[in-house]
Motif scaffolding. Structure first.
Motif, PDB file in Angstrom:
ATOM      1  N   LEU A 369       0.829  -1.206   0.000  1.00 25.00           N
ATOM      2  CA  LEU A 369       0.000   0.000   0.000  1.00 25.00           C
ATOM      3  C   LEU A 369       0.860   1.251   0.000  1.00 25.00           C
ATOM      4  CD1 LEU A 369      -2.817   1.245   0.173  1.00 25.00           C
ATOM      5  CD2 LEU A 369      -2.656   1.091   2.652  1.00 25.00           C
ATOM      6  N   LEU A 370       1.923   1.258   0.850  1.00 29.26           N
ATOM      7  CA  LEU A 370       2.816   2.419   0.913  1.00 29.26           C
ATOM      8  C   LEU A 370       3.584   2.581  -0.402  1.00 29.26           C
ATOM      9  CD1 LEU A 370       4.203   2.000   4.545  1.00 29.26           C
ATOM     10  CD2 LEU A 370       2.523   3.643   3.748  1.00 29.26           C
ATOM     11  N   ALA A 371       4.050   1.431  -0.950  1.00 35.27           N
ATOM     12  CA  ALA A 371       4.784   1.494  -2.222  1.00 35.27           C
ATOM     13  C   ALA A 371       3.887   2.014  -3.335  1.00 35.27           C
ATOM     14  CB  ALA A 371       5.322   0.105  -2.588  1.00 35.27           C
ATOM     15  N   GLY A 372       2.620   1.568  -3.334  1.00 38.20           N
ATOM     16  CA  GLY A 372       1.685   2.045  -4.347  1.00 38.20           C
ATOM     17  C   GLY A 372       1.477   3.537  -4.263  1.00 38.20           C
ATOM     18  N   ASN A 373       1.338   4.042  -3.031  1.00 36.31           N
ATOM     19  CA  ASN A 373       1.156   5.487  -2.844  1.00 36.31           C
ATOM     20  C   ASN A 373       2.363   6.270  -3.359  1.00 36.31           C
ATOM     21  OD1 ASN A 373      -1.413   5.715  -1.721  1.00 36.31           O
ATOM     22  ND2 ASN A 373      -0.688   5.011   0.261  1.00 36.31           N
ATOM     23  N   ASP A 374       3.565   5.759  -3.043  1.00 40.57           N
ATOM     24  CA  ASP A 374       4.772   6.472  -3.469  1.00 40.57           C
ATOM     25  C   ASP A 374       4.931   6.469  -4.982  1.00 40.57           C
ATOM     26  OD1 ASP A 374       6.830   5.506  -0.619  1.00 40.57           O
ATOM     27  OD2 ASP A 374       5.526   7.232  -0.947  1.00 40.57           O
ATOM     28  N   ILE A 375       4.691   5.315  -5.595  1.00 37.78           N
ATOM     29  CA  ILE A 375       4.828   5.226  -7.053  1.00 37.78           C
ATOM     30  C   ILE A 375       3.798   6.118  -7.736  1.00 37.78           C
ATOM     31  CG2 ILE A 375       4.540   3.680  -9.023  1.00 37.78           C
ATOM     32  CD1 ILE A 375       5.858   1.506  -7.350  1.00 37.78           C
ATOM     33  N   LEU A 376       2.566   6.116  -7.206  1.00 39.82           N
ATOM     34  CA  LEU A 376       1.530   6.967  -7.794  1.00 39.82           C
ATOM     35  C   LEU A 376       1.882   8.435  -7.630  1.00 39.82           C
ATOM     36  CD1 LEU A 376      -1.650   5.046  -6.690  1.00 39.82           C
ATOM     37  CD2 LEU A 376      -0.748   5.278  -8.990  1.00 39.82           C
ATOM     38  N   LYS A 462       5.188  13.625   4.964  1.00 41.71           N
ATOM     39  CA  LYS A 462       4.586  12.291   4.861  1.00 41.71           C
ATOM     40  C   LYS A 462       5.655  11.226   4.630  1.00 41.71           C
ATOM     41  CE  LYS A 462       3.744  10.182   1.412  1.00 41.71           C
ATOM     42  NZ  LYS A 462       3.474   9.597   0.092  1.00 41.71           N
ATOM     43  N   ASN A 463       6.603  11.510   3.722  1.00 40.16           N
ATOM     44  CA  ASN A 463       7.668  10.549   3.435  1.00 40.16           C
ATOM     45  C   ASN A 463       8.536  10.294   4.662  1.00 40.16           C
ATOM     46  OD1 ASN A 463       6.913  10.068   0.859  1.00 40.16           O
ATOM     47  ND2 ASN A 463       8.467  11.312  -0.123  1.00 40.16           N
ATOM     48  N   ASN A 464       8.880  11.378   5.387  1.00 43.64           N
ATOM     49  CA  ASN A 464       9.718  11.228   6.585  1.00 43.64           C
ATOM     50  C   ASN A 464       9.001  10.394   7.646  1.00 43.64           C
ATOM     51  OD1 ASN A 464      11.802  12.708   5.491  1.00 43.64           O
ATOM     52  ND2 ASN A 464      11.114  14.657   6.344  1.00 43.64           N
ATOM     53  N   LEU A 465       7.691  10.605   7.799  1.00 40.91           N
ATOM     54  CA  LEU A 465       6.928   9.809   8.764  1.00 40.91           C
ATOM     55  C   LEU A 465       6.907   8.333   8.356  1.00 40.91           C
ATOM     56  CD1 LEU A 465       3.917  12.216   9.388  1.00 40.91           C
ATOM     57  CD2 LEU A 465       5.660  11.581  11.048  1.00 40.91           C
ATOM     58  N   GLN A 466       6.805   8.061   7.054  1.00 43.46           N
ATOM     59  CA  GLN A 466       6.807   6.671   6.600  1.00 43.46           C
ATOM     60  C   GLN A 466       8.186   6.027   6.772  1.00 43.46           C
ATOM     61  OE1 GLN A 466       5.212   6.837   2.645  1.00 43.46           O
ATOM     62  NE2 GLN A 466       3.101   6.670   3.365  1.00 43.46           N
ATOM     63  N   ILE A 467       9.246   6.837   6.649  1.00 44.54           N
ATOM     64  CA  ILE A 467      10.592   6.314   6.917  1.00 44.54           C
ATOM     65  C   ILE A 467      10.699   5.911   8.389  1.00 44.54           C
ATOM     66  CG2 ILE A 467      13.019   6.963   7.078  1.00 44.54           C
ATOM     67  CD1 ILE A 467      12.574   8.662   4.557  1.00 44.54           C
ATOM     68  N   ILE A 468      10.189   6.791   9.274  1.00 52.68           N
ATOM     69  CA  ILE A 468      10.202   6.477  10.703  1.00 52.68           C
ATOM     70  C   ILE A 468       9.402   5.200  10.963  1.00 52.68           C
ATOM     71  CG2 ILE A 468       9.468   7.271  12.989  1.00 52.68           C
ATOM     72  CD1 ILE A 468       9.940  10.156  11.963  1.00 52.68           C
ATOM     73  N   ALA A 499       0.750  10.564   8.765  1.00 52.74           N
ATOM     74  CA  ALA A 499       1.242  10.543   7.388  1.00 52.74           C
ATOM     75  C   ALA A 499       0.091  10.616   6.388  1.00 52.74           C
ATOM     76  CB  ALA A 499       2.081   9.286   7.147  1.00 52.74           C
ATOM     77  N   LEU A 500      -0.980   9.844   6.641  1.00 57.26           N
ATOM     78  CA  LEU A 500      -2.157   9.903   5.768  1.00 57.26           C
ATOM     79  C   LEU A 500      -2.757  11.302   5.757  1.00 57.26           C
ATOM     80  CD1 LEU A 500      -3.981   6.531   6.594  1.00 57.26           C
ATOM     81  CD2 LEU A 500      -2.901   7.165   4.442  1.00 57.26           C
ATOM     82  N   LEU A 501      -2.679  11.991   6.896  1.00 53.96           N
ATOM     83  CA  LEU A 501      -3.214  13.354   6.998  1.00 53.96           C
ATOM     84  C   LEU A 501      -2.462  14.290   6.060  1.00 53.96           C
ATOM     85  CD1 LEU A 501      -5.359  14.868   8.734  1.00 53.96           C
ATOM     86  CD2 LEU A 501      -3.500  15.542  10.232  1.00 53.96           C
ATOM     87  N   HIS A 502      -1.123  14.210   6.088  1.00 56.97           N
ATOM     88  CA  HIS A 502      -0.331  15.070   5.210  1.00 56.97           C
ATOM     89  C   HIS A 502      -0.531  14.698   3.745  1.00 56.97           C
ATOM     90  CE1 HIS A 502       1.990  17.525   8.045  1.00 56.97           C
ATOM     91  NE2 HIS A 502       1.979  16.474   8.863  1.00 56.97           N
ATOM     92  N   THR A 518     -12.811  12.694   2.949  1.00 57.29           N
ATOM     93  CA  THR A 518     -11.806  11.927   2.193  1.00 57.29           C
ATOM     94  C   THR A 518     -10.811  11.261   3.138  1.00 57.29           C
ATOM     95  OG1 THR A 518     -12.016  13.449   0.334  1.00 57.29           O
ATOM     96  CG2 THR A 518     -10.032  12.084   0.412  1.00 57.29           C
ATOM     97  N   TYR A 519     -10.376  12.011   4.149  1.00 56.75           N
ATOM     98  CA  TYR A 519      -9.348  11.494   5.058  1.00 56.75           C
ATOM     99  C   TYR A 519      -9.856  10.308   5.864  1.00 56.75           C
ATOM    100  CZ  TYR A 519      -6.310  11.108   9.093  1.00 56.75           C
ATOM    101  OH  TYR A 519      -5.493  10.625  10.070  1.00 56.75           O
ATOM    102  N   ILE A 520     -11.070  10.414   6.395  1.00 59.73           N
ATOM    103  CA  ILE A 520     -11.598   9.328   7.232  1.00 59.73           C
ATOM    104  C   ILE A 520     -11.725   8.039   6.418  1.00 59.73           C
ATOM    105  CG2 ILE A 520     -13.672   8.522   8.437  1.00 59.73           C
ATOM    106  CD1 ILE A 520     -11.966  10.324  10.123  1.00 59.73           C
ATOM    107  N   ASN A 521     -12.116   8.143   5.131  1.00 61.21           N
ATOM    108  CA  ASN A 521     -12.209   6.945   4.283  1.00 61.21           C
ATOM    109  C   ASN A 521     -10.872   6.221   4.222  1.00 61.21           C
ATOM    110  OD1 ASN A 521     -14.921   7.122   3.611  1.00 61.21           O
ATOM    111  ND2 ASN A 521     -14.560   8.456   1.876  1.00 61.21           N
ATOM    112  N   GLU A 522      -9.777   6.969   3.996  1.00 61.78           N
ATOM    113  CA  GLU A 522      -8.459   6.348   3.916  1.00 61.78           C
ATOM    114  C   GLU A 522      -8.008   5.824   5.272  1.00 61.78           C
ATOM    115  OE1 GLU A 522      -6.524   8.844   0.222  1.00 61.78           O
ATOM    116  OE2 GLU A 522      -5.325   7.741   1.633  1.00 61.78           O
ATOM    117  N   LEU A 523      -8.294   6.570   6.351  1.00 63.31           N
ATOM    118  CA  LEU A 523      -7.887   6.133   7.686  1.00 63.31           C
ATOM    119  C   LEU A 523      -8.610   4.834   8.071  1.00 63.31           C
ATOM    120  CD1 LEU A 523      -6.364   6.620  10.321  1.00 63.31           C
ATOM    121  CD2 LEU A 523      -8.266   8.040  11.103  1.00 63.31           C
TER     122      LEU A 523
END
Length: 651
Positions: A369-376, A462-468, A499-502, A518-523
């Motif tokens: 899921l994270l990889a898909g978000n980054d590639i997109l 968002k990227n930095n939070l995903q790295i953490i 991260a999803l928020l950002h 939109t945010y709550i759907n993803e969360l």
């Protein structure tokens, strides 16, 4: 057992069917191999959808090999047709990221003008891929583009008829998926372009939706209706397709028998499904799943010999690339069978394999899921770069045209000054207008740069939070203490929430506000995936008003929601297999809002007095976050737990 003429007749028929299937499959592969260059693409285009699905592995391996063919590269139209076929192959194979990449190449090709029909095909294909990746914000964005295109009269692809019902099903809203699919089937009957497979397939889907809602009578009705329509419409024209669909439907009907604990009746249905699957040999994972169910049914009626035979057949299919979920089911079923045969040590080893593989499946899902978000995001950045380059070209052309026009105007004005003295004032006005336009352009460019910078800041956060989060995941693998591991997992969930928020903010047109619908759907999607190993059917109802919050309110509010819903998954439904969680956010007055989260679980412990006296880290976190948004919290424990929070958005 005596071998009667009836048995012999059935045996001969089965051999004929098997030979027919083999000849059909070999015919398709041989015909494809005999063609050259672009003729291979034409051959693929003329296959029906069932044939494309049946030989997806073959085309997935072979179609990309002709990408450098001269006949394709030398003709732009041929290139586009080849890419459409390639994107479809990737989509059928469920390699969604590759499919999206090819479709984006088609969409961004400035040397080819897509027709409305071709553009519709691109959008619908992207829509399917984003849906399979659970990227609902991208799905909703494309929905509006498709709606605008349909208003212009563009045809909608026939086999995308069920997109809305499928979307509801993906969101586990089967009570909405069922009436939507019925409406879509009515529209199919009105469409003279429909093929013979589409109506039986739709009825099969409808039966599945009813089975998910545990309405078994309705499920039986539509499965039988699907069988009847297939017998009438498909069997006379395409026996291979008919046999494949019959196998799927019989397997689904067997699941209904199992749900009613009628294992004896489920066995012949599963055997028929397995027989067809082994003959076709194009979906080893599906065949393995049916064999696993067959083994479980035999075990339930204590026919352990046949159960072991079914497990042996699954083990033979393991030589193929079965999906991970099927392997987990195999390990669990094997362990249960060994346990019943009193082979406890070997059973324990298979339980361990199932647990380990299931855990890795969950981790892989999150990484995917994270990889898909980054590639997109990279693809979106590429689109933005192309658009910027095109804008720069257009701006340069406009400047050249402006200079030429201005020069011509100056010459004309200079000539007319000799004849008309009044033209002098007109020239001064034109010069002032030019100065104002230049200043406006400078201001607009400055605003665009600031918006781009703000978007980049949100993306990098968002990227930095995903790295953490990734570092915490690696740390978790090296820790053996379960309590410490859980603390790290909880930390990852909270980091992912922010991260999803950002991510939502940099995708929004207003970078200072968060669109909470939109945010709550993803969360909610993330929380469901993070807690999928709980093996419980948890339904989440949402009632989120169209509200937007600034980041100072959005961060503590999102962490509160994540904390409460995650705790519901962990504690509210102990000793239960299913449950309901409801969440709502409503505006009470101009500056007052209410968050309400309720479950129908076991409720709070009897010794729970108040949130202030609770020793729970989760409640301490919720209370601290409430103070940040000037919130007042009320907890009611009756027939479950309900938490109301009245809060204000800081000005």
């Amino acid at each position: 057992m005596k071998f009667s003429q009836k048995h012999l007749f059935v045996f001969i028929i089965l051999i004929q069917i098997t030979l027919g299937f083999c000849q059909s499959g070999n015919k398709i592969k041989t015909e494809y191999a005999s063609r050259k260059g672009f003729d291979k693409v034409i051959f693929y285009e003329n296959l029906n959808l069932n044939q494309k699905r049946s030989y997806r592995d073959f085309f997935y391996s072979n179609l990309p090999k002709i990408s450098k063919d001269e006949e394709i590269l030398s003709n732009k139209k041929n290139q586009i047709r080849y890419k459409f076929s390639l994107a479809e192959v990737y989509n059928i194979k469920e390699d969604e990221l590759k499919s999206i990449e090819v479709l984006k190449e088609i969409q961004n090709d400035k040397d080819y003008q897509l027709s409305e029909t071709e553009l519709m095909t691109v959008l619908v294909s992207l829509q399917k891929s984003y849906l399979n990746l659970n990227l609902y914000s991208n799905v909703f964005k494309i929905n509006s583009e498709i709606a605008n295109l349909r208003k212009k009269g563009a045809d909608f692809p026939l086999w995308s008829y069920n997109f809305k019902s499928n979307l509801y099903a993906r969101l586990q809203l089967f009570d909405k998926a069922i009436p939507q699919l019925k409406s879509e089937i009515k529209d199919l009957f009105k469409n003279p372009k429909r093929d013979s497979l589409i109506i039986p397939s739709a009825y099969n889907d409808l039966g599945f939706y009813y089975s998910t809602e545990k309405n078994l009578d309705s499920a039986y009705y539509y499965y039988n209706l699907s069988l009847k329509r297939a017998e009438q419409a498909i069997k006379p024209k395409d026996f291979e397709t008919y046999q494949r669909l019959i196998g799927v439907i019989k397997g689904n009907m067997a699941v209904l028998k199992i749900m009613k604990n009628d294992y004896q009746s489920a066995i012949p249905l599963l055997e028929e499904d397995v027989t067809i699957g082994l003959k076709n040999n194009d979906d080893p994972s599906g065949t393995a799943r049916s064999l696993i169910l067959l083994a479980e049914c035999y075990a339930k009626i204590e026919n352990y010999a046949n159960a072991q035979k079914a497990i042996v057949q699954v083990e033979q299919l393991l030589k193929n690339e079965l999906n991970t979920r099927t392997k987990v089911s195999y390990y669990k079923t094997k362990a249960e069978l060994l346990k019943k045969l009193n082979q406890n040590e070997e059973a324990f080893s298979y339980y361990q394999k199932a647990f380990k593989l299931g855990d890795s499946l969950n981790i892989e899902k999150q990484k995917f899921l994270l990889a898909g978000n980054d590639i997109l995001y990279q693809m979106e950045e590429k689109d933005n770069l192309i658009e910027k380059q095109q804008a720069d070209i257009d701006a340069t052309q406009k400047r050249i045209l402006s200079i030429f026009t201005l020069s011509l105007g100056v010459i004309l004005v200079t000539t007319l000054i000799y004849l008309y003295n009044s033209k002098k004032k007109r020239k001064e006005i034109e010069q002032k207008n030019a100065e104002i336009s230049a200043k406006n352009r400078t201001i607009n460019e400055s605003l665009a740069e600031k918006e781009l910078l703000l978007k980049e800041i949100h993306h990098r956060v968002k990227n930095n939070l995903q790295i953490i989060s990734g570092i915490l995941s690696l740390q978790n693998n090296s820790i053996s203490d379960e309590k410490a591991k859980q603390i790290l997992v909880d930390g990852q969930d909270r980091i992912q929430t922010i991260a999803l928020l950002h991510k939502t903010m940099y995708q929004n047109e207003n970078f200072n506000m968060v669109d909470f619908q939109t945010y709550i759907n993803e969360l909610i999607t993330y929380i469901k995936q993070a807690n999928i190993t709980a093996n419980k059917k948890i339904t989440i109802h949402q009632e989120i008003e169209d509200v937007q919050f600034n980041i100072d309110t959005a961060i503590p509010l999102s962490l509160i929601i994540n904390e409460i819903i995650t705790n519901c998954y962990k504690h509210a439904f102990e000793n239960k297999t299913e449950g309901i969680i409801s969440i709502s956010i409503k505006k009470q007055t101009s500056d007052l809002y209410e968050l309400a989260i309720e479950d129908n679980g076991t409720g709070l412990p009897e010794n729970f007095s108040s949130i202030e006296n609770s020793k729970s880290v989760g409640f301490d976190l919720i209370q601290g976050l409430c103070q940040q948004i000037d919130g007042e919290i009320e907890i009611i424990s009756k027939n479950g737990t309900k938490i109301n929070i009245q809060f204000k958005e800081p000005t």
